[in-house]
Each structure stands twice: as structure tokens, then as C-alpha cells.
Design an enzyme around this catalytic site. Structure first.
Site, short mmCIF file in Angstrom:
data_model
loop_
_atom_site.label_atom_id
_atom_site.label_comp_id
_atom_site.label_asym_id
_atom_site.label_seq_id
_atom_site.Cartn_x
_atom_site.Cartn_y
_atom_site.Cartn_z
N ARG A 1 -2.67 -9.91 -20.26
CA ARG A 1 -3.76 -9.71 -21.21
C ARG A 1 -3.43 -8.64 -22.26
O ARG A 1 -4.14 -8.53 -23.26
CB ARG A 1 -5.08 -9.43 -20.49
CG ARG A 1 -5.15 -8.12 -19.75
CD ARG A 1 -6.28 -8.14 -18.76
NE ARG A 1 -7.59 -8.41 -19.35
CZ ARG A 1 -8.25 -7.56 -20.13
NH1 ARG A 1 -7.74 -6.39 -20.41
NH2 ARG A 1 -9.42 -7.87 -20.63
N PRO B 1 0.82 -1.22 0.00
CA PRO B 1 0.00 0.00 0.00
C PRO B 1 0.85 1.27 0.00
O PRO B 1 0.34 2.35 -0.29
CB PRO B 1 -0.81 -0.11 1.30
CG PRO B 1 -0.75 -1.55 1.68
CD PRO B 1 0.56 -2.05 1.18
N ASP C 1 -10.80 -1.94 -24.16
CA ASP C 1 -11.00 -1.91 -22.71
C ASP C 1 -11.25 -0.51 -22.20
O ASP C 1 -10.86 0.47 -22.79
CB ASP C 1 -9.73 -2.40 -21.99
CG ASP C 1 -9.65 -3.90 -21.98
OD1 ASP C 1 -10.51 -4.54 -22.59
OD2 ASP C 1 -8.71 -4.42 -21.35
N GLU D 1 3.20 -8.17 8.95
CA GLU D 1 3.18 -6.70 8.97
C GLU D 1 4.07 -6.09 7.91
O GLU D 1 4.11 -4.87 7.76
CB GLU D 1 3.62 -6.19 10.35
CG GLU D 1 2.46 -5.97 11.27
CD GLU D 1 2.90 -5.33 12.55
OE1 GLU D 1 3.08 -4.11 12.53
OE2 GLU D 1 3.07 -6.06 13.54
#
Ligand code: 9WO
Length: 266
Positions: free
Chosen positions: A170, A88, A185, A132
């Protein structure tokens, strides 16, 4: 093209090797997956890969040494291979980044002699953390780039790594057929997808928009672009801001907003 994942949960990757478009492309030899379990690189009889955080606090932190050894094994024969840590704290993944990664990988394949070995030498190492996180010194020493799928926390980097692999694979030439073409897309032209409909013509009292039943191709293309512009303006205005619009597109968006106001009155 080869992806090397450093993971304590190699079984999870059956999600992309065992089903769907990614499985077919794997069977066609368009990409390869190598899985490296840090446990196999630990230096004690317990196969320890984590320990308590210095400074205290909850949870465990992944040891640097088994990870560095696993990364070294993954990079063997491809010293130029980049290491990405899914976290993150990373830079947000965007379709443009996916395309740039594909380009860089295809370039590596060409430099390393094209054709046969190319599939192998174009290599990306994906570090999947657990617990963590990972000892910061490992990140400083071995990680080239941190990538995030968005502002949320999951239990480990594996699902994020698989999403990244899927997004790159893809885009490989020949993986999607014409009908599925990656060029159609969402995001291929910086806009959200238009609404899609299939049979039946009437469902729960709601009809398919008449223009889609008209067979008038030019009108259909125009309607779809109008819907894409309208949706993007309403749901992701920052995407439209970045992309900009030409005069024709501004007209279509205006039409969309007027039609919506009309529908609101009815
Ligand atoms: C776990 C944890 C446990 C107790 C207290 C605090 C804690 N923080 C974390 C945590 O953030 N663990 C991460 C799990 C460590 C790195 C790998 N993990 C991860 C990657 N979670 N979410 C991602 C991720 C990756 C890419 N895009 C979005 C999320």
C-alpha cells in the site's frame, strides 16, 4: 516487486491476492507473489516437513532441509534477496521499517535494470513457520532478519507475512488514490488518527462535532491535529515522546486536555 513466501498453507494467501487494494495492485502488475511449499522439497515419500524436537517436549519442529531447498528456489535469479522470518522473537515491525523495506526493494529493482524485470528482481523472501518453529540451524544459515508484529503468538507466520506484504504494497507509488494517500495514514507523521464521522449527522443521540460541519477548512485541520495529539498523548504517550512537539502543537495538546476536563465536568 516480488514477494516469495515459504509456506505449508499457500491457500491462505488468497486473503491478499483475492480482495481489496492488494488484489487491485496485483492485477495492475505492481507486485507479484510466488508461493513455495516446503512439502514439494522434502526428500521422502511421505513428504515429511517436520519432526519431534530434540530434548523432548510437545509439538513438532520444521526440518531444515526442505526449507533450505525452498528458500534456494525462491531466491533463484535474485541472490541479493533478503530472507525474513516472521516470529515473535523478531524485531517489532514499525511503519519506519515498512518504509525502509520499500526503499530497499525499489533500489534493488533499479540496480537490476529498471522497468520490466525490475518488478521481478526486487524480491523479498518471507519464511512462514508452523508448529513450534524452525530448526535453529536453518535460521542461522538462511535468515537475514526476524520480524515480529507484536508480543503475541499465532498459529503460524502466514498472517504476519500477509500483514507485512499489505503494509509494503500500500506504500507503492500509485497503489492508493489521492484520497487514501498513505501520507494521511496514522503514523505518517508519528501520530494516531483523529476520530472520523460520516452520515447521519445525529446517531443514537450523538452529534457530529460542529467544526466538521462548519466548512471552515483551516479550523477543521486544526481540530484534527488537536485530536490526533490528544489521542496519542493519552493512548500512546511513548510515540509522542519519541516524536516531540513544536510550540503550536504543545498549545493544541493543552487545549485538548482543557476541553476534556471541561467535558468531564458536564
Ligand atoms: C507453538 C507451540 C506449540 C506447543 C508449545 C509451544 C509452542 N510455541 C509455538 C510457536 O511459537 N510457534 C510459532 C508459530 C513458530 C513460528 C511461527 N509461528 C508464529 C509466528 N506464531 N506467531 C508468529 C508471529 C509472527 C510475527 N508476529 C507475531 C507472531
Amino acid at each position: 516487486m516480488r514477494f516469495d513466501c515459504i509456506t505449508l498453507f499457500p491457500e491462505m494467501f488468497s486473503a491478499i491476492t483475492g480482495s481489496g487494494i492488494t488484489r487491485r495492485a496485483l492485477e495492475q502488475g505492481r507486485w507479484q507473489l510466488q508461493l513455495w511449499n516446503p512439502r514439494d522439497f522434502s526428500s521422502d515419500n511421505y513428504r515429511t516437513v517436520d519432526d519431534r524436537p530434540y530434548g523432548g517436549g510437545p509439538g513438532m519442529v520444521m526440518l531444515a532441509e526442505p526449507l533450505e531447498k525452498a528458500i534456494a528456489a525462491a531466491r533463484e535469479g535474485a541472490p541479493q534477496a533478503k530472507v525474513i522470518y516472521l516470529s515473535p522473537q523478531g524485531e517489532p515491525l514499525r511503519q519506519n521499517m515498512v518504509k525502509a523495506m520499500l526503499q530497499e526493494l525499489m533500489q534493488q529493482g533499479v540496480q537490476d535494470g529498471g522497468k520490466a524485470e525490475a518488478a521481478d528482481e526486487a524480491r523479498l523472501v518471507l519464511l512462514c513457520g508452523r508448529y513450534e518453529g524452525v530448526d535453529e540451524r536453518l535460521i542461522e544459515r538462511c535468515v537475514d532478519r526476524q520480524v515480529s508484529l507484536g508480543d503475541f503468538v499465532i498459529s503460524g507466520g502466514e498472517l504476519a507475512a500477509m500483514a507485512l506484504i499489505d503494509a509494503v504494497v500500500r506504500q507503492l507509488p500509485g497503489v492508493l488514490n489521492d484520497a487514501q494517500s498513505a501520507e494521511q495514514d496514522t503514523f505518517s507523521d508519528g501520530l494516531l488518527e483523529c476520530p472520523q464521522y460520516t452520515r447521519p449527522e445525529q446517531y443514537a443521540g450523538s452529534e457530529v462535532p460542529a467544526v466538521l460541519m462548519s466548512g471552515h477548512h483551516a479550523n477543521i485541520v486544526r481540530w484534527r491535529l488537536k485530536q490526533s495529539l490528544g489521542r496519542t498523548a493519552q493512548r500512546r504517550p511513548e510515540l509522542l515522546q519519541q516524536r516531540g512537539m513544536n510550540a503550536m502543537e504543545r498549545g493544541l495538546l493543552e487545549e485538548f486536555l482543557q476541553e476534556q476536563a471541561q467535558d468531564g465536568k458536564r
